[in-house]
Structure formats: structure tokens, C-alpha cells
Motif scaffolding. Sequence first.
Motif, PDB file in Angstrom:
ATOM      1  N   CYS A 561       0.840  -1.203   0.000  1.00  0.00           N
ATOM      2  CA  CYS A 561       0.000   0.000   0.000  1.00  0.00           C
ATOM      3  C   CYS A 561       0.873   1.250   0.000  1.00  0.00           C
ATOM      4  CB  CYS A 561      -0.905   0.037   1.224  1.00  0.00           C
ATOM      5  SG  CYS A 561      -2.059  -1.348   1.360  1.00  0.00           S
ATOM      6  N   HIS A 682      -6.282   9.237  -1.278  1.00  0.00           N
ATOM      7  CA  HIS A 682      -6.210   8.110  -2.195  1.00  0.00           C
ATOM      8  C   HIS A 682      -5.135   7.112  -1.773  1.00  0.00           C
ATOM      9  CE1 HIS A 682      -7.949  10.931  -5.505  1.00  0.00           C
ATOM     10  NE2 HIS A 682      -8.872  10.493  -4.677  1.00  0.00           N
ATOM     11  N   HIS A 684      -2.855   3.670  -3.034  1.00  0.00           N
ATOM     12  CA  HIS A 684      -2.400   2.783  -4.095  1.00  0.00           C
ATOM     13  C   HIS A 684      -2.213   1.403  -3.470  1.00  0.00           C
ATOM     14  CE1 HIS A 684      -1.361   5.653  -7.425  1.00  0.00           C
ATOM     15  NE2 HIS A 684      -1.645   6.475  -6.420  1.00  0.00           N
ATOM     16  N   SER A 686      -1.281  -2.646  -4.430  1.00  0.00           N
ATOM     17  CA  SER A 686      -0.794  -3.574  -5.451  1.00  0.00           C
ATOM     18  C   SER A 686      -0.661  -4.956  -4.846  1.00  0.00           C
ATOM     19  CB  SER A 686       0.544  -3.109  -6.027  1.00  0.00           C
ATOM     20  OG  SER A 686       1.529  -3.045  -5.021  1.00  0.00           O
ATOM     21  N   ILE A 746      -3.654   1.078 -12.682  1.00  0.00           N
ATOM     22  CA  ILE A 746      -2.437   1.754 -13.088  1.00  0.00           C
ATOM     23  C   ILE A 746      -1.535   0.815 -13.877  1.00  0.00           C
ATOM     24  CG2 ILE A 746      -0.356   2.908 -12.217  1.00  0.00           C
ATOM     25  CD1 ILE A 746      -2.154   3.851  -9.861  1.00  0.00           C
ATOM     26  N   HIS A 750      -2.034  -3.379  -9.823  1.00  0.00           N
ATOM     27  CA  HIS A 750      -1.803  -2.106  -9.132  1.00  0.00           C
ATOM     28  C   HIS A 750      -2.981  -1.176  -9.421  1.00  0.00           C
ATOM     29  CE1 HIS A 750       0.947   1.704  -8.623  1.00  0.00           C
ATOM     30  NE2 HIS A 750      -0.093   1.688  -7.802  1.00  0.00           N
ATOM     31  N   TRP A 751      -3.668  -0.753  -8.344  1.00  0.00           N
ATOM     32  CA  TRP A 751      -4.841   0.109  -8.477  1.00  0.00           C
ATOM     33  C   TRP A 751      -4.741   1.301  -7.538  1.00  0.00           C
ATOM     34  CZ3 TRP A 751      -5.179  -5.155  -7.360  1.00  0.00           C
ATOM     35  CH2 TRP A 751      -5.576  -5.983  -8.411  1.00  0.00           C
ATOM     36  N   GLU A 752      -5.446   2.367  -7.904  1.00  0.00           N
ATOM     37  CA  GLU A 752      -5.641   3.506  -7.005  1.00  0.00           C
ATOM     38  C   GLU A 752      -7.081   3.482  -6.522  1.00  0.00           C
ATOM     39  OE1 GLU A 752      -5.057   8.346  -6.875  1.00  0.00           O
ATOM     40  OE2 GLU A 752      -5.742   7.422  -8.732  1.00  0.00           O
TER      41      GLU A 752
END
Length: 865
Positions: A561, A682, A684, A686, A746, A750-752
Motif C-alpha cells: 500500500c 487516495h 495505491h 498492489s 495503473i 496495481h490500483w488507485e
Amino acid sequence: MASRPSLHQVIQTHPLIDNHAHNLLYKSAACNYAKYPLEQIISEAQGIALTNAPSTLSFHRAAAQLATLYQCPSTDWEQLKAARDQLVQSDYDGLIRKCLEGTHTLLLDDLLTDQDIEPYDSHDRFTASPTKRIVRIEAVAAQALSKIVSGGSIPPESSDPASFQTLWESFSREFNLRISDAIRDPAVVGFKSVICYRTGLNVQPTEDRDTKPLLQSFARTVSQATVSTPRVEDKLMNDWLVRQTLNLLKAAKAIQPNKPLQLHTGLGDNDIDLILSNPAHLQSVIAQYPEVDFVLLHSSYPYTREAGYLACVYPNVYLDLGEVFPMVSRDAQESIVRESLELVPTTRLLWSTDGHFFPETFWLANKQFRDILEKVFMDYVQNGDYTNEQAIQAAVDILFYNSNRLYCLNEQPRFSTTPISVGSLSRTLRTDLLEAFIRSHPDVKYVWMQFIDYTSTIRQRMFPILEFAKIARKQRRIGICLAVFWMLQDDGIAGGSTTGQFYMEPDLSTLSPNSGLDSKSATVMTWWKTNEGEPIEGCPRTTLLNISSKLKDEFDIQATCGFEIEVVFLKSITDPSTGEEDFVPSVTNHSWSQMTRETRRLLPVLEDVTETLASIGIYLEQFHSESAPGQFEFILPPGSPVAAVDTLIKARQVITYVAEKHGLRATLHPRPYPSAAGTASHAHVSISPPTKEASFLAGILHHYPAVVALTLSGDASYDRVKAGLWAGSEWVTWGTQNREAPIRKISPGHWEVKSLDGLANMYLAMSAFLAAGYAGVKEDKPLTVKDCAYDAATLCETERKDLGITTKLPNTLVKSLEALESNKTLQTLLGPNLVNNYIMVKRAESKKLNAMDEKARRKWLVERY
């Protein structure tokens, strides 16, 4: 009571950080012995010289040990290879996992070759913590040189050196840019030079005033290079590469994590000059750059004593004990460890395997090193040179903590031994961690033990350092009333009982000075424990640890994170007619990623925040102005889930303290100005490896309405659940680089997370997100929602249906809490009591706030968040 761990037990079971290794071969190349002779695992020889390796003492020892690994009844080399081939074909991952057992994390020089090897991050599935990179500077130089050569128009080598000036400037600019990018890259924790192989360790420590010889060296290098295999092996050029890297590391020291320079020394292939591989040649350059840490690799064998002297007298030198295991005999290995201990403080010794290509290089090195370290330390204890406790501390420093500190990894060891062993060892080390902190921070007189309740209120108990030491050593306990489970920000109780208590246990890995505050104090995060010392359901940190551990233990998925802190700086004003305080924007002429005349007035605050965070080891990746008046974003480095949230909490506190010092209020209010963009937090997230990303994402989308109850945890949060605010819009969906989707993809795995703000208890928010992903993987849920490239709110119903977008985001806290209340899967994973108590608190909080008028409610939140 559990018995104290033995020295044998600690050395053989403590997790280790491998501070220098290389990539493993793909399965398809793992048995290509014509290209990659297996004999290389115990010899630096190459070609015809390698045929002599089977007659060495180290070879016979390794063969006997490999027979046990392969469960082969013979030590005959051909039979061993046959047994190995069967293992590789049937279960290559299983062989790797066995060989890396006990390895917490790997620091990989992944530029040894670009053929037949696994990418560096694919090794994550075999270790407890994600792999980090060591960047080989000569490989970076070759990449920059290739760019020059491929451009053509190279003057003849016989030309006037001045004709190479433009090319030199282009090359040096490209090299500096690539190294600087690597310094800023959080995945990179250090650099390496193989100048020992190229031109020797007698590096010129300073630049010549006359630049003509360097230009001539560059001219020779460029003229002899080819596009496919550019190579820098001219002394003046190679010396410049080392100096320039050191200069860049020195310049970045104040604002970036410490990133040492590793240098190959001593033992190596036959292309080294053995005389010039003596680390004593580095003395001048080490003295010239006291700001940069040097790691002398490979035990510097046969120059171990010379390296030991440098590590003794220079505070910026460390000695790595790698590569000689399993390359030399048992007696030689023991001699090397003893020679290292002759002068070198045990806090300056590091462990590495130099493992490469074959997983057995890791297994043999770790096995042999643990055995030799145990023998040497046992002798010293029996002779009275060490106490048992001193030997244990020295051993775990070498195996884990020295690398952890040097490379700023901020890791906590994960044990695979029995609970009794783990508990005993933890008690043995707890005092050492505290004493190390006290030695490093003698001005700290008080410690704040803190935790985060369900309203995301930070609560503290403060202790003089001597009393805290008793708590850390478990000589006393601190009980907290269970009413915390139902407590509101103003100490009102939403329900539940005031009977019973839990106990705070400090997590000493989080102990950190309260920087930015005029106080001789430090802060430590805590776990919530029962009377028997067991984790208690409802502890937010334990909940997050449990979920991330389930992903790792059951599916070999490592979650990471990272957070973006959006904050608005306000200034306080007093209404002269009423005497009431209110908050207004600190600046008004302000916009996204711009520095207006007003915004520049806040530069002292921004730079103070950055430098204060760096002083406690939190290095921002970047910061910039955001859209709302006085709004800024600070981007934190990634980490394991619990550690990343710990860092977030600490960073927010520092920002608050620094803002107060400058006469400002820093707020996380989701939307302090109805007319301006909102304020998010926000995250991140992954997963590695990303092979299960589809089912992980499917689980998140399926449970997202319930997850939002923990990520958007206040009524004010839902002012941002609207289209056009770049806050995730109004529908449950995802999209690649789509900032108007609640989940922005992303890269693979891997996301936001967009539906998230500063009112959330981030431990619980990340627990819910990861739990939803875990459920998707557990059920092997198919991903039916397609990649959305638009704001789903702007699509017609048919377009949304074609993309599988069918669910609206809850637009009120009432709706998201109802979704959580009916979601049995998340309740089971997070804990039914935790979920019930959380819902109770949030409903009571909502009732309290909705009884206020809008202005009072806004001020109430700004004062608290």
C-alpha cells in the motif's frame, strides 16, 4: 513460561535479509547446463578452468548437502543433476521456495544480464516482503552509451577530443538523469559498481582540473563501443561513473532515504586484476565521501582483514559476508567470519548470498553461513567473549537488522517457527530495540503510546521514558476500557459496556521522535491484546495484519500500500462582533500544480514538512498544489499494509505540527469548501504476483458498496460521490488510468482507490479493501465488469450494461452502512463484533453531527481532522 531461545535456535531460524543477490533463471533455462554450468554454484572459474571444480573441497561438501535437498541417494554429480532436473520439471517453484526458506526479502542487482532471467519483482512470491533493487551503475552507463552510439555521427577516435564535447555532454546528462531517477525510485534501495572488474578499485577520489584526459577516455570508449554490447572499461571514465554516482547520492542525502553504494571487492571472475581488487585502494574515495555509505561486497576475500580495517575506522563503511559461501571450504569460511570479527563492530556486518541463476546458490549459502556463524559464536560464548544475549543480538543484527537500517527498509521479521520460539525471541530482542532507540535519541524523555479508534481519532497515553521501558519489557501493563469500541470523538458512548479492558502492547518498530513539535517526546503505535496477551478482535492494526497475512499464507499474494495525503491549509480568524473563531483559506489565488504569488508564500511550510518528515525516515516521493484554495498533496512511499498506514498516520501528525508552527490549521475535511474540489486520501494498492488480479478485482467490485462504509466513513464524505469531481464519480466500476472511476487501474495488479478520505480509520479501510479482494480470490470470482474508459455517469444505461456496470455507489453513509450490515462475507473476515461496533459508532456519530447546523458541523470536523 516459555524458555529463552538458544543461540542455536536464533541463528538457524531468524529471518534474514539478503542484501546482495541476482535474478533466478526462468524454468526453461534452469537446466540448460551448456549455457549455465551447474558447477558455477561453487566456483568463480569459467570455461575449461571450471572442469577442475569437482575436485575442490567446497564442491564435495556442496554435493553432499545437495543430495539431501534433492533427496538423492548418491552424491555423484551426474545423478545429482538428474535428480535436480526432475525437481525443476515437476515443481520449479517448490524448489525455489525451499531454497529461499527463511529469506525475508531480497535486494537484487537485476542488471547482471537481461537474458533467461525472471524479472526482479517475480521473486516476491518466494519471500515475506517485496524484493528491492540494487542498480548497477556500469549497466546504466552502458544504456546511456547505447543511446549515444545508436544516434550515429561518431567522430573517429583520432579526432580532436573537443569534437566529442557535445556527445560527452549528452552522455553525462543521460547518465545523471538515469541515476537520479533511480535515487527517487522507492523500489531502488542502493547502487552497485563493478569497477573492480573493469579498471580496479584504485578510484581517483577527485576530478582533474584538466578535463581533456576524461574527454579522451570518453572518445576511446565511444569509438570502441557497439550498439548491442556497449561497455565502459576505460579507467578515467569508470572512475568518473563512481564519483558522479557518489556526488548524486551525496546531494540527495537530505531528502531521500539512505541508498548505499555497493562495490564488488576481492574474489571474482578471471577478468579482475587480483591486486587491484583489494578494498584498501578505496580508502581515499571513502574518506572523500563521508556522507555516502559504502558496502564492501563478498567478504573482500582474500582481503578480509583490509576490509575489516576500513569498516572499523570509517563510520560509512560496511562489510558484506557474502559469496564465499559456498565458494570456499568450511575452514576458510570460519576463518573469514573470525577475521571479520577481529575489528569490525557487529553492527557493521551484513549478510548476502550473492545468489544468482540457480536457487541452490541461495540455499547452500544460507545453510553454510548459519552453520559457520553458529559455530563461531558458540565458541565465543563458551570462551566468555560474548554473553548468550550479546551473541544473539550480534547474530540477528548480521542476519537482519543491519541491512534493515542501512537500506531504510523499515521491515519487521516474520517468523516461521513455533509460537513459543517466536515469543521467546521477541522478548529477547525487545529490550535491545528500545535501548538502541534511547541511544540514538538521548533527548527523548517521554513516549506517547497511541491507537486509532473507530472514529479515526488518535488517542494517546503518555509516559516518562523509564516507565515506558517497563511497559516495553512487559514489567507492567496498560489497560484501556473496552468502551473505546463505542466511543465518539467527544468521549460520548454509542452503546456497549464500560466493563472490561484490553491491554496496549507497543510495536517498537514504530517508535519515532515527535518531529515538528516542540516536545522531547516520541510516539509508538500499539496492538490491542487480551489479558492473556493474545490479539483481540476489534484491534484495527491486527485486523489489517490478519487480512494481509491471509493473502500471503493462503495464496502467496504480497499486498503493498501507498498513500497520497491531500490536505488543506487554513488560517484562523476571529469574528470581532461575536469573538468566535472560524477557519478560512490560507490562500485564494491557487490552482492545481501551479505556484502562484500567494501559493509561494506557503513554500516555507511545504519545505519544512518535507525536511521534518525526512528527519524521521519518511521520504516524500513528491508534493504539489491541488485544486482547492490552500490544498496540497504529499505522496508517501509504499510499504507493507500495516507499515504503510503507520507511516501515513505519522506523516499526517507531522504535517499538522508543522502547520501549527507556521500559524495554520491543516485539515483532512473531505470538502471544506462546497464550491471547490474535495479532499481525498487516495491509496495505491498492489498485489504481487498479479496473476490473480482479475478475481481480486472482481471481489472488490462485488463488495464495494459495503467497503465504502469504511473508506467513506462520514456523512461529509459523500459530498464527493458526484460526477465531475475526479473523485470516482457515482458507479461501481474500474478503468485503466480513469480518474472518474472509483478504482483506477495503473498497471497489472496495481490500483488507485478513489473512494477514500481522511475521516476513515485507514487500518480498517485497507482491511475492508483487501478482504474484498481476498474473497474474490478465494471464490475464484470471474471479472464481469469491463474496463471503463469514461465517467460511467455520462454513459447511457445500455452502454453501462454492455460494460457490466450495474451497481451505483452508495451516496449516503446510511446506504453504505446498510450494505455493510448485510454483507456476511466482510463481517466474517473483519470480525462480526468489529463490524457491529463500527456500525453502532458511525450511526451515533452521524446522528450527533446532523443535529448541528452546517457551519458548526464544518468547524467541528475541521478542528478534529
